[in-house]
Design a protein around this motif. Structure first.
Motif, PDB file in Angstrom:
ATOM      1  N   CYS A 125       9.904 -33.880  22.980  1.00  0.00           N
ATOM      2  CA  CYS A 125       9.639 -32.557  23.553  1.00  0.00           C
ATOM      3  C   CYS A 125      10.794 -31.611  23.250  1.00  0.00           C
ATOM      4  N   ILE A 136       7.190 -27.545  28.667  1.00  0.00           N
ATOM      5  CA  ILE A 136       7.879 -28.637  27.987  1.00  0.00           C
ATOM      6  C   ILE A 136       8.548 -29.564  28.999  1.00  0.00           C
ATOM      7  N   SER A 204       3.245 -34.234  22.422  1.00  0.00           N
ATOM      8  CA  SER A 204       3.578 -33.031  23.191  1.00  0.00           C
ATOM      9  C   SER A 204       2.993 -31.784  22.542  1.00  0.00           C
TER      10      SER A 204
END
Length: 240
Positions: A125, A136, A204
């Motif tokens: 991330c 995030i 992510s």
């Protein structure tokens, strides 16, 4: 399967601490420039890790809702039409770039490595050129506390598309499918969305794109930039 971690007020504090380690400035040009904030230890606190009881003592307020498990921030949102649900689950339908950045950003194809370290990791991330640090920090927190949950909600369809299990504002399970095209800088092709190391799209990146499509349909915020953690977590966990 809905997943509960702990009450949101405590989560907000944890996310604030995590986000303080991440560049959180808004990027106007999409060039990847960042302004880094150096974290400091609050006066009177210890530099050692705190447990959840310590954090709860500092919490205030509640996002609990009697109308939806996703919390008060979702209880007034409209549900999607059948056409919108079809759009969400269609990988060829791409989310729009943030308003005002249409001349600098576009969606470009990039191969995905879902789990570079075998399991989801906070190292997957990395903020680039969007002001998406709160989202995030949610992804990193999920990877740290429950990596198996992330694997359980992302399906690799084997054709460079990925289906993410999410929840509508009223708590109904939905599917959001995305391609391997990600928001990128139009001039140099670098990805401006969250990525793994060395600009490699990971789980992510897939989750953030799914959230972008979700935002476009349900209008919970205007854009992924500046989204608060209270909006970024419930669509995936079903719990606000």
């Amino acid at each position: 399967m809905k997943i509960r971690f702990f009450k949101l007020p405590a989560l907000m504090i944890v996310i604030f601490l995590a986000a303080s380690l991440t560049s959180c400035s808004k990027k106007g040009s999409g060039t990847g420039d960042t302004t880094t904030t150096t974290p400091t230890t609050p006066e009177g606190s210890s530099s050692t890790d705190s447990n959840i009881d310590d954090l709860m003592a500092l919490s205030s307020g509640s996002t609990y809702s009697t109308k939806t498990s996703l919390g008060v921030h979702f209880q007034s949102l409209s549900e999607a039409t059948s056409d919108q649900l079809t759009w969400l689950n269609d990988a060829t339908k791409e989310p729009a770039v943030p308003k005002g950045k249409e001349s600098t950003l576009t969606m470009l194809t990039s191969p995905v490595t879902l789990y570079p370290y075998g399991d989801p990791s906070p190292a997957d991330c990395n903020q680039t050129a969007l002001g998406d640090c709160s989202a995030i920090s949610i992804f990193a927190e999920l990877a740290y506390t429950n990596p198996s949950f992330i694997k359980s909600i992302i399906k690799d369809n084997g054709n460079s598309t990925y289906t993410v299990s999410m929840y509508s504002p009223n708590g109904t399970p939905i599917k959001v499918t995305v391609s391997n095209k990600f928001m990128s800088n139009l001039s140099n092709g670098t990805i401006v969305a969250v990525t793994g190391k060395s600009q490699i799209p990971t789980w992510s990146t897939v989750m953030e794109k799914a959230l972008m499509k979700y935002i476009e349909v349900y209008k919970l915020v205007q854009t992924i930039e500046g989204i608060g953690s209270e909006y970024a977590s419930p669509p995936f966990t079903g719990d606000g």
